[in-house]
Motif scaffolding. Sequence first.
Motif, PDB file in Angstrom:
ATOM      1  N   GLN A 162       0.912  -1.178  -0.191  1.00 29.69           N
ATOM      2  CA  GLN A 162       0.032  -0.009   0.043  1.00 29.69           C
ATOM      3  C   GLN A 162       0.835   1.343   0.169  1.00 29.69           C
ATOM      4  OE1 GLN A 162      -2.352  -0.556   3.263  1.00 29.69           O
ATOM      5  NE2 GLN A 162      -3.989  -1.630   2.180  1.00 29.69           N
ATOM      6  N   ARG A 172       0.605   6.169  -0.341  1.00 26.89           N
ATOM      7  CA  ARG A 172      -0.171   7.057  -0.198  1.00 26.89           C
ATOM      8  C   ARG A 172       0.389   7.975  -1.205  1.00 26.89           C
ATOM      9  NH1 ARG A 172      -2.928   7.759   5.066  1.00 26.89           N
ATOM     10  NH2 ARG A 172      -2.055   6.219   6.501  1.00 26.89           N
ATOM     11  N   GLU A 214      -5.352   8.935   1.272  1.00 28.43           N
ATOM     12  CA  GLU A 214      -5.687   7.858   1.587  1.00 28.43           C
ATOM     13  C   GLU A 214      -4.758   6.609   1.195  1.00 28.43           C
ATOM     14  OE1 GLU A 214      -8.139   7.185   3.887  1.00 28.43           O
ATOM     15  OE2 GLU A 214      -8.426   9.432   4.011  1.00 28.43           O
ATOM     16  N   GLU A 218      -3.650   3.400  -0.829  1.00 26.27           N
ATOM     17  CA  GLU A 218      -4.180   2.523  -1.861  1.00 26.27           C
ATOM     18  C   GLU A 218      -3.478   1.343  -2.064  1.00 26.27           C
ATOM     19  OE1 GLU A 218      -2.195   5.361  -5.574  1.00 26.27           O
ATOM     20  OE2 GLU A 218      -4.211   5.806  -4.847  1.00 26.27           O
ATOM     21  N   LYS A 219      -3.966   0.458  -2.581  1.00 26.81           N
ATOM     22  CA  LYS A 219      -3.534  -0.895  -2.919  1.00 26.81           C
ATOM     23  C   LYS A 219      -2.585  -0.823  -4.118  1.00 26.81           C
ATOM     24  CE  LYS A 219      -4.355  -5.681  -3.182  1.00 26.81           C
ATOM     25  NZ  LYS A 219      -5.277  -6.711  -3.032  1.00 26.81           N
TER      26      LYS A 219
END
Length: 71
Positions: free
Chosen positions: A2, A4, A14, A16-17
């Motif tokens: 993940q 940001r 936020e 995010e994968k």
Amino acid sequence: MQRRKRLPTGELGELEKVGSIPTTEEQVAELGMQLTQEKLSNIQKDVIINGLGSQVAQMKIEIMAMKGGGA
């Protein structure tokens, strides 16, 4: 994994994968589902085995009765 992204304001956005590597939480959830499926499979096998054992016992009783209760 993940990450940001940095927003236009300079702050971090936020999570995010990124990529296809599952997170630890996803791996644990998947393993939990697999464990549950294996347990159910084993329960089904046990039921079948117990049922077959009962049938064998019943057949032995019937054979003994046909032979005259023989010893």
